[in-house]
Design an enzyme around this catalytic site. Structure first.
Site, PDB file in Angstrom:
ATOM      1  N   ALA A   1      27.012 -25.196 -74.326  1.00 17.91           N
ATOM      2  CA  ALA A   1      26.372 -24.061 -73.683  1.00 17.91           C
ATOM      3  C   ALA A   1      25.802 -24.499 -72.341  1.00 17.91           C
ATOM      4  O   ALA A   1      25.747 -25.692 -72.047  1.00 17.91           O
ATOM      5  CB  ALA A   1      25.253 -23.509 -74.560  1.00 17.91           C
ATOM      6  N   MET A   2      25.343 -23.524 -71.556  1.00 20.36           N
ATOM      7  CA  MET A   2      24.845 -23.826 -70.214  1.00 20.36           C
ATOM      8  C   MET A   2      23.605 -23.003 -69.894  1.00 20.36           C
ATOM      9  O   MET A   2      23.580 -21.793 -70.096  1.00 20.36           O
ATOM     10  CB  MET A   2      25.977 -23.543 -69.215  1.00 20.36           C
TER      11      MET A   2
ATOM     12  N   GLU B   1      19.099 -24.830 -74.858  1.00 19.47           N
ATOM     13  CA  GLU B   1      19.269 -24.131 -73.570  1.00 19.47           C
ATOM     14  C   GLU B   1      17.980 -23.425 -73.174  1.00 19.47           C
ATOM     15  O   GLU B   1      17.606 -23.401 -72.001  1.00 19.47           O
ATOM     16  CB  GLU B   1      20.434 -23.144 -73.624  1.00 19.47           C
TER      17      GLU B   1
ATOM     18  N   GLU C   1      27.624 -26.221 -63.459  1.00 20.40           N
ATOM     19  CA  GLU C   1      27.169 -27.602 -63.604  1.00 20.40           C
ATOM     20  C   GLU C   1      28.356 -28.507 -63.928  1.00 20.40           C
ATOM     21  O   GLU C   1      29.159 -28.144 -64.781  1.00 20.40           O
ATOM     22  CB  GLU C   1      26.133 -27.729 -64.722  1.00 20.40           C
TER      23      GLU C   1
HETATM   24  N1  TRP Z   1      23.829 -28.635 -69.131  1.00 20.37           N
HETATM   25  C1  TRP Z   1      24.524 -28.199 -70.293  1.00 20.37           C
HETATM   26  C2  TRP Z   1      23.651 -28.539 -71.483  1.00 20.37           C
HETATM   27  O1  TRP Z   1      23.517 -29.638 -71.887  1.00 20.37           O
HETATM   28  C3  TRP Z   1      25.871 -28.750 -70.542  1.00 20.37           C
HETATM   29  C4  TRP Z   1      26.900 -28.769 -69.483  1.00 20.37           C
HETATM   30  C5  TRP Z   1      27.024 -29.621 -68.466  1.00 20.37           C
HETATM   31  C6  TRP Z   1      28.069 -28.007 -69.440  1.00 20.37           C
HETATM   32  N2  TRP Z   1      28.210 -29.443 -67.811  1.00 20.37           N
HETATM   33  C7  TRP Z   1      28.863 -28.470 -68.401  1.00 20.37           C
HETATM   34  C8  TRP Z   1      28.532 -26.991 -70.211  1.00 20.37           C
HETATM   35  C9  TRP Z   1      30.110 -27.952 -68.137  1.00 20.37           C
HETATM   36  C10 TRP Z   1      29.778 -26.471 -69.941  1.00 20.37           C
HETATM   37  C11 TRP Z   1      30.569 -26.959 -68.929  1.00 20.37           C
HETATM   38  O2  TRP Z   1      22.994 -27.729 -72.002  1.00 20.37           O
HETATM   39 ZN    ZN Z   2      21.334 -29.737 -71.871  1.00 19.77          ZN
END
Ligand code: TRP
Ligand code: ZN
Length: 873
Positions: free
Chosen positions: A265-266, A301, A124
């Site tokens: 986190a992701m 998450e 992402e």
């Molecule tokens: N979608 C993730 C969250 O908010 C965060 C996120 C977006 C992310 N881009 C990223 C994490 C790049 C690490 C690197 O939970």
């Molecule tokens: Zn998020």
């Protein structure tokens, strides 16, 4: 920046010309390179304008390309900057793409990268295109399978999304694993992990009786720090079932912790990847705040599985659709797990300290931005935290049940689809029958709205009239704003300290003590009837909208609200309003060269709080804390950081002195015999008191802090003592810091705390300490946590970052350049320390501008370029 980077616009959205039904990925992991084969089943999208060209995004080294089994000749495709265009494609076909990656050389931590010998992905928002050529946009949802082949010794664990369907040996040294994800997903939710890892395993039985395997993977040495994360995960799963009826949908849920990670986190489907900071927590290495952070991010998450993954975003402009909603959900979760009052206050503090300045600065944008150069720059406080406030306002307007009905409808309509913020708003409006048309402005207008409220009591008519005027400052590209639809929760507090029942003129029955007014016009008057005597208004209860509110309370009225308001947020806010006002007065005095003095009313109000032994200690500690320097900087028109710092330090020193005995009592009363997690509030208050006492030139607090630091059996108390000593140059400080860095030299996360301590200290040679930290054996600019710990903390250090000679600015700009060559995403966060330059007095303004211009003249990433150019516009 050689070339002007391209700007992407929301208004240019068009549906993809092709869709991808299936993706079969094969990762062949070799020593230095990884080969990726991708087999795509592609179909023309009949809902889009016809095109004969297939345009894929990608930047990896392309080694082979076939269409329906035939190798494509050079004339059939072209590679342009970051795209692959295939000509004359049929309506349905199979495209096979082979790429070659060098993960160990990838310092951006996007795409496939190495961390401590293991391999991880981060996709992402647009990292998948660094792995292979693809329709790398969230409205293309495909079914994925992933096969990974690697050396058994080096990479015994091979993970990807979904369920493991097969594994075996490919030769003596190498093995393979195959994963199948049964749910369609966009490429940004893809993940792959390979390495030497150990798992903490558990199970969860869902509300419909499905058995889910839970696994938290860490480096073997860290496994004993994963328990709290696992308990948090189970609590989050149960909470989402109970509160929103949402159940987990795969047989396995995996979390992998990695030390090198760009954010928190992701939420990759079935395979979350986490910064170690939000997984690892043990009493002796993590503070109470760290424990809360783990629970919050684990929840966040997990909640994305429905709000983000099952229903995802049509395009990246809609990011707040998933992030604002998921932050709101994690806030509600934390609130239910701990204290709702404390949680709400902490969230509002964060919003004021970080989102309000963003909304007032050169990077201000609506929660749904209209344009961007680099999407990574839009994972902001505005999209996340203000986005969560916007979601909270639906709940405030519709009530909890109405909100739940709206959310149910949202899932019924959009499960499995990629949708927009308007779709979410429509579900809320349709399920409740409430008109939310004007509410749409929260998505399109940037800036923090301002409410100016005037109250008028008419004794004869026994009426109280509130006139509410709203406005919103201009932001880049938006000079004029239309009035927002603002839910204004309020109460009227009577002389006895109780809420008066609120009846609006024309209503037949007496209403509740707290009511939510719909503020919709630029100016509106609300008349309450049957009010016996002049009340004190308690406004914006629970912080019902992300606005700044002004009302001319007397000091006495504020003290009264601090003691009696039935809404705990409003009690805290009354104290903050009192303090903000005091700061403005004292800053004026300091500018005029007048002697500074603390009004007795203020001291007395805090005295009463310290003496209230029935109050929750965590809440008490918040009531006793003053607005931070960043918040004060936003309040003044022309900011002199040195003066702001001096005035705030003066107030703190006076409070330490005048309430010395009470602080001492608070310290003593909140000492605990043994460590229990649930005593976090007592530890917070005790350490707050210790820090206040250390401001006095007494020997007792310094010695007490030294002893607490050396003997503590938990990180909260150890760090609490270090924070109390941080700015007191002397033997106690240096002894404790040395002992700390020696004891924790091998623990990366604890060393982050050490670097932050150095960089946030007010002692004279801080810049020198920060510079030498750059070559400390435990420091690396390549590790985002380290870069943030040192540079982030330094940028918030008022006296040193804003040193009058510009040395702080110059140092930070140098580091931005060094970091940009390594990791643009992190560099782009650090450079935003310059965002408020226009707010500063002329001398510092010129120094900051000169550094921004120096940066602008350098070769920059898209990420940093976007920020620097917006600053100089
Ligand atoms: N979608 C993730 C969250 O908010 C965060 C996120 C977006 C992310 N881009 C990223 C994490 C790049 C690490 C690197 O939970
Ligand atoms: Zn998020």
């Amino acid at each position: 920046m050689a070339q002007q980077p391209q700007i992407k616009y929301l208004k240019d959205y068009s549906a993809p010309a092709f869709l991808i039904d299936r993706v079969d990925l094969k990762f062949d992991i070799q020593d230095d390179i990884t080969r990726v084969q991708s087999r795509l089943v592609v179909n023309r999208n009949d809902k889009a304008a016809a095109s004969r060209e297939l345009v894929l995004s990608g930047s990896a080294r392309l080694t082979s390309l076939t269409l329906d089994g035939e190798r494509l000749a050079a004339g059939r495709y072209r590679l342009e900057d970051e795209t692959l265009v295939v000509n004359e494609v049929p309506d349905s076909f199979i495209l096979e793409v082979e790429t070659e990656l060098a993960p160990a050389a990838n310092t951006s931590l996007m795409g496939l990268y190495a961390s401590n010998g293991n391999l991880f992905t981060q996709c992402e928002p647009e990292g998948f295109r660094k792995i292979t050529y693809y329709l790398d946009r969230p409205d293309v949802m495909a079914r994925f399978t992933t096969t990974i082949i690697a050396d058994r010794q080096k990479y015994p664990i091979l993970l990807s999304n979904g369920n493991k369907v097969g594994e075996g040996l490919s030769d003596k040294k190498r093995h393979w694993v195959k994963w199948v994800d049964p749910y369609r997903k966009p490429s940004y939710l893809f993940a792959m992990v390979a390495g030497r890892l150990s798992a903490l395993k558990d199970r969860f039985v869902t509300m419909r009786g499905r058995d889910v395997a839970l696994e938290i993977w860490t480096e073997p040495a860290d496994l004993d720090k994963a328990r709290h994360a696992m308990e948090s995960l189970k609590r989050a799963m149960a909470w989402d079932e109970h509160r929103f009826g949402l159940e987990y949908d795969l047989d396995i849920y995996m979390i992998v912790a990695v030390g090198d990670f760009n954010m928190g986190a992701m939420e990759n489907k079935g395979l979350n990847v986490f910064n170690t900071k939000y997984v690892l927590a043990r009493q002796d290495t993590a503070t109470d705040t760290d424990f809360e952070g783990v629970e919050r991010v684990i929840g966040h998450e997990y909640f994305h599985n429905w709000t983000g993954n099952r229903v995802t975003c049509r395009d990246w402009f809609q990011l707040s659709l998933k992030e604002g909603l998921t932050v709101f959900r994690d806030q509600e979760f934390s609130s239910d797990m701990t204290s709702a009052a404390v949680k709400r206050i902490e969230d509002v503090k964060g919003l004021r300290a970080m989102q309000f300045p963003e909304d007032a600065g050169p990077t201000a944008h609506p929660i749904r931005p209209d344009s961007y150069i680099e999407m990574n720059n839009f994972y902001t406080m505005t999209v996340y935290e203000k986005g969560a406030e916007v979601v909270r306002m639906y709940q405030t307007l519709l009530g909890r049940d109405g909100f739940r009905k709206g959310l149910d409808l949202y899932f019924r309509r959009h499960d499995g689809h990629a949708v927009t913020c308007d779709d979410f708003r429509a579900a809320m409006a349709d399920a409740s029958g409430v008109d939310l048309d004007q509410f749409a402005l929260w998505y399109s207008q940037a800036g923090t709205p301002r409410l100016d409220v005037v109250g008028d009591y008419d004794a004869e008519a026994r009426e109280y009239r509130l006139t509410v005027r709203q406005s919103c400052p201009a932001t880049p590209g938006q000079d004029v704003k239309l009035p927002f639809h603002i839910p204004l929760a309020l109460g009227l507090v009577g002389r006895d300290g109780r809420d008066v029942p609120l009846t609006l003129a024309g209503e037949l029955e007496a209403g509740a003590g707290t009511r939510v007014l719909d503020v919709k016009a630029a100016e509106q008057t609300f008349t309450f009837v049957d009010i016996e005597s002049e009340p004190v208004p308690s406004l914006l209860r629970g912080f019902s909208a992300p606005v700044e509110l002004f009302f001319d309370w007397s000091d006495e009225a504020l003290t009264f609200l601090m003691a009696h308001d039935s809404d705990s947020f409003a009690r805290w806010e009354a104290g903050q309003t009192f303090a903000r006002r005091l700061f403005l007065r004292l800053i004026g005095d300091a500018e005029q060269g007048r002697e500074l003095a603390l009004p007795q009313g203020f001291v007395a109000a805090l005295h009463a709080i310290l003496k209230d032994h029935a109050a929750d200690p965590a809440f008490k500690s918040l009531m006793l804390a003053l607005p931070g320097e960043a918040e004060i900087l936003e309040m003044v028109t022309v900011a002199d950081p040195a003066l702001i710092h001096r005035v705030r330090e003066f107030v703190l020193a006076q409070l330490a002195l005048q309430l010395r005995a009470e602080w001492r009592e608070a310290y003593d009363l909140n000492l605990t015999r043994e460590y229990r997690p649930q005593d976090a509030g007592r530890r917070a208050l005790k350490n707050h008191a210790l820090a206040m006492l250390c401001r006095l030139a007494d020997a007792w607090p310094l010695e007490t802090a030294r002893e607490q630091c050396m003997k503590a059996d938990n990180m909260t108390d150890q760090l609490g003592a270090l924070l109390a000593l941080r700015d007191r140059d002397g033997e106690e400080r240096s002894d404790c810091l040395d002992a700390f860095s020696e004891r924790w030299a091998g623990d990366a996360l604890v060393m982050d705390k050490y670097f932050s301590l150095l960089a946030s200290s007010q002692i004279p040679c801080t810049l020198e300490h920060v510079k030498s930290a750059l070559s400390h054996p435990a420091f690396s600019l390549k590790n985002p946590n380290k870069a943030r710990a040192l540079l982030g903390a330094f940028a918030r250090n008022m006296p040193h970052f804003h040193a009058a000679d510009g040395s702080g600015y110059h140092f930070l700009a140098d580091q931005v350049l060094a970091l940009d060559a390594i990791n643009p995403q992190v560099a782009s966060r650090v450079v935003q320390a310059f965002n408020r330059w226009k707010k500063l007095e002329p001398g510092r303004q010129a120094l900051m501008k000169a550094e921004l211009e120096r940066l602008a003249a350098a070769e920059l990433s898209r990420d940093v370029y976007e920020i620097v150019s917006k600053n100089l516009e």
